[in-house]
Design a protein around this motif. Structure first.
Motif, short mmCIF file in Angstrom:
data_model
loop_
_atom_site.label_atom_id
_atom_site.label_comp_id
_atom_site.label_asym_id
_atom_site.label_seq_id
_atom_site.Cartn_x
_atom_site.Cartn_y
_atom_site.Cartn_z
N PHE A 96 -2.11 -1.05 -1.09
CA PHE A 96 -1.44 -1.85 -2.11
C PHE A 96 -0.93 -0.97 -3.25
O PHE A 96 -1.30 0.19 -3.39
N GLU A 97 -0.10 -1.54 -4.08
CA GLU A 97 0.52 -0.80 -5.17
C GLU A 97 -0.51 -0.19 -6.11
O GLU A 97 -0.30 0.88 -6.68
N SER A 98 -1.65 -0.86 -6.26
CA SER A 98 -2.68 -0.38 -7.17
C SER A 98 -3.43 0.84 -6.63
O SER A 98 -4.14 1.52 -7.38
N ALA A 99 -3.26 1.14 -5.33
CA ALA A 99 -4.04 2.21 -4.68
C ALA A 99 -3.31 3.55 -4.75
O ALA A 99 -3.10 4.22 -3.73
N LYS A 100 -2.96 3.96 -5.95
CA LYS A 100 -2.23 5.22 -6.12
C LYS A 100 -3.11 6.42 -5.77
O LYS A 100 -4.31 6.42 -6.03
N GLY A 101 -2.50 7.43 -5.14
CA GLY A 101 -3.24 8.63 -4.79
C GLY A 101 -4.15 8.47 -3.60
O GLY A 101 -5.04 9.29 -3.39
N SER A 102 -3.92 7.44 -2.79
CA SER A 102 -4.78 7.15 -1.64
C SER A 102 -4.22 7.77 -0.37
O SER A 102 -3.07 8.22 -0.32
N THR A 128 -9.07 -4.39 13.76
CA THR A 128 -9.56 -3.68 12.58
C THR A 128 -8.53 -3.84 11.46
O THR A 128 -7.33 -3.63 11.67
N ASN A 129 -8.99 -4.23 10.29
CA ASN A 129 -8.13 -4.43 9.13
C ASN A 129 -8.71 -3.65 7.95
O ASN A 129 -9.85 -3.89 7.55
N VAL A 130 -7.95 -2.71 7.42
CA VAL A 130 -8.38 -1.91 6.28
C VAL A 130 -7.39 -2.12 5.15
O VAL A 130 -6.21 -1.76 5.26
N LEU A 131 -7.85 -2.73 4.06
CA LEU A 131 -7.02 -3.04 2.90
C LEU A 131 -7.47 -2.17 1.74
O LEU A 131 -8.64 -2.22 1.34
N GLN A 132 -6.54 -1.38 1.18
CA GLN A 132 -6.89 -0.44 0.13
C GLN A 132 -6.27 -0.88 -1.20
O GLN A 132 -5.05 -0.94 -1.34
N TYR A 133 -7.15 -1.18 -2.17
CA TYR A 133 -6.73 -1.63 -3.49
C TYR A 133 -7.02 -0.58 -4.57
O TYR A 133 -6.27 -0.45 -5.53
N GLY A 134 -8.13 0.15 -4.43
CA GLY A 134 -8.55 1.08 -5.47
C GLY A 134 -7.80 2.40 -5.42
O GLY A 134 -7.32 2.82 -4.36
N GLU A 135 -7.71 3.05 -6.56
CA GLU A 135 -7.07 4.35 -6.63
C GLU A 135 -7.88 5.41 -5.88
O GLU A 135 -9.10 5.37 -5.85
N LYS A 136 -7.14 6.34 -5.26
CA LYS A 136 -7.73 7.48 -4.56
C LYS A 136 -8.74 7.04 -3.50
O LYS A 136 -9.79 7.65 -3.31
N THR A 137 -8.41 5.98 -2.80
CA THR A 137 -9.25 5.53 -1.69
C THR A 137 -8.81 6.22 -0.40
O THR A 137 -7.69 6.71 -0.29
#
Length: 377
Positions: A276-282, A242-251
């Motif tokens: 990732f750095e872009s996924a702030k507040g996640s 399972t691979n979960v990649l989080q790019y969006g904010e507050k994901t």
């Protein structure tokens, strides 16, 4: 069932010569991505050595999409449109197994969900002959809610099944059931746009060698994934990734896997979560736990969490491989249950707990857990 007229779009292909340059895995030395799949079996039963066409077999499941052998039938509900082609989320050059997949692939089908579905959309991929068969389904949806059930069933031969999902402002409840005897390669790759929510439950009954991989890319802000997995190997082998990649904010990414290994079974879960750095507040979580039910069986749990931003809501991971609690087994046996009955009850109970996050598919999830566990142990 009826066959629909299709609009065609490009499907990737690969030459035999290009296949020779591909490897199953590029980096096999790292402990987090070490290959636990017996790729030698796939090499010995590849589309270069087996027929790439097969007759349809007998399938008792009532399906909206039924792909058995080389034949496909459709009985789509209102609000689902059919065409040919892929979403392009997977490429033949990625690995040798995907190269084999596209080399043997005859047709790929695209489903577009245009309105809310009240009943589950049922998709069946099936093989019952000694061949290498590729099936490929793409699903796209926007501003809709839909329950989806995917059956991945292989009785003989080698089957590769790729599912691509692209969604935006959508809500999915996704139940995936893998039931194998031969060799199986499964890849689910999903791109989740903004405010897309997916509740997924996967249960796998392993075959001779089952390689099952799920990749989720949370690209849009406030997209969410809640994933529960239950790989089971009884005198069989499951390599579950399972691979979960989080790019969006507050994901939100939440993966919990409970696996079982019995009668010289081999159950592996490798779970990656990356913020990732872009996924702030996640927030991100990956929990992996394997229970070895008897001597001679193998369990492997390899979770990995990587966070590139300091603005994180929550991040955690856990791992364990444990022997079955014989005290719990004794407790059940003194109440009149046989060992097999007690083990079935134990596995079935955990499976029900894992599937509780599903709503519309809960009864179906529980019936599938019961079918895959009762009589197997």
């Amino acid at each position: 069932m009826r066959s629909n007229g299709l609009s065609k779009e490009h499907v990737h292909s690969i030459t035999r010569e290009a296949l020779e340059t591909l490897t199953y895995q590029k980096y096999g030395d790292s402990p987090t991505i070490k290959s636990y799949t017996n790729w030698k079996l796939f090499e010995e039963n590849s589309p270069l050595k087996l027929p790439i066409e097969a007759n349809a077999g007998s399938v008792e499941i009532k399906a909206n999409v039924l792909i058995s052998g080389s034949e496909a039938k459709f009985d789509l509900p209102k609000g689902v449109e059919l065409s040919e082609g892929t979403l392009g989320l997977s490429q033949p050059e990625e690995s040798r197994i995907l190269g084999f997949h596209f080399y043997a692939l005859k047709k790929a089908y695209r489903l577009k969900i245009t309105e809310d579905l009240l009943e589950p959309l049922v998709i069946v991929s099936h093989l019952s002959e000694g061949a290498f068969i590729s099936h490929h389904i793409s699903i796209e949806a926007e501003n809709v809610k839909a329950p989806i059930i995917i059956y991945d069933m292989g009785e003989e031969g080698t089957k590769s099944f790729v599912v691509e999902i692209k969604a935006k402002n959508a809500e999915f409840e996704l139940l995936t059931v893998g039931k194998h005897k031969g060799l199986s390669h499964y890849l689910l790759r999903a791109s989740l746009g903004e405010e897309t929510r997916v509740k997924a439950f996967t249960i796998i009954s392993g075959g001779k060698m089952s390689h099952h991989r799920e990749d989720y890319s949370l690209e849009g802000a406030k997209s969410e994934l809640v994933l529960r997995g239950m790989p089971i190997s009884i005198n069989s082998a499951v390599d579950y990734l399972t691979n979960v990649l989080q790019y969006g904010e507050k994901t939100v990414g939440e993966t919990r896997v409970q696996g079982f290994s019995y009668e010289n079974g081999w159950t592996v879960h490798r779970g990656v979560a990356k913020v990732f750095e872009s996924a702030k507040g996640s927030s991100s979580e990956v929990n992996s736990h394997i229970i070895i039910m008897d001597k001679g069986s193998l369990g492997v749990s390899v979770p990995m969490l990587e966070v590139d931003t300091g603005e994180i809501e929550n991040a955690s991971h856990s791992s364990s491989v444990a022997q079955f609690d014989e005290d719990a087994l004794f407790y059940l046996r003194v109440r009149g249950l046989t060992r097999k009955e007690a083990l079935n009850l134990f596995v079935h109970g955990i499976g029900e707990a894992l599937s509780d996050h599903l709503e519309k598919l809960r009864s179906k999830a529980r019936s599938n857990i019961k079918e895959l566990t009762e009589g197997l142990l």
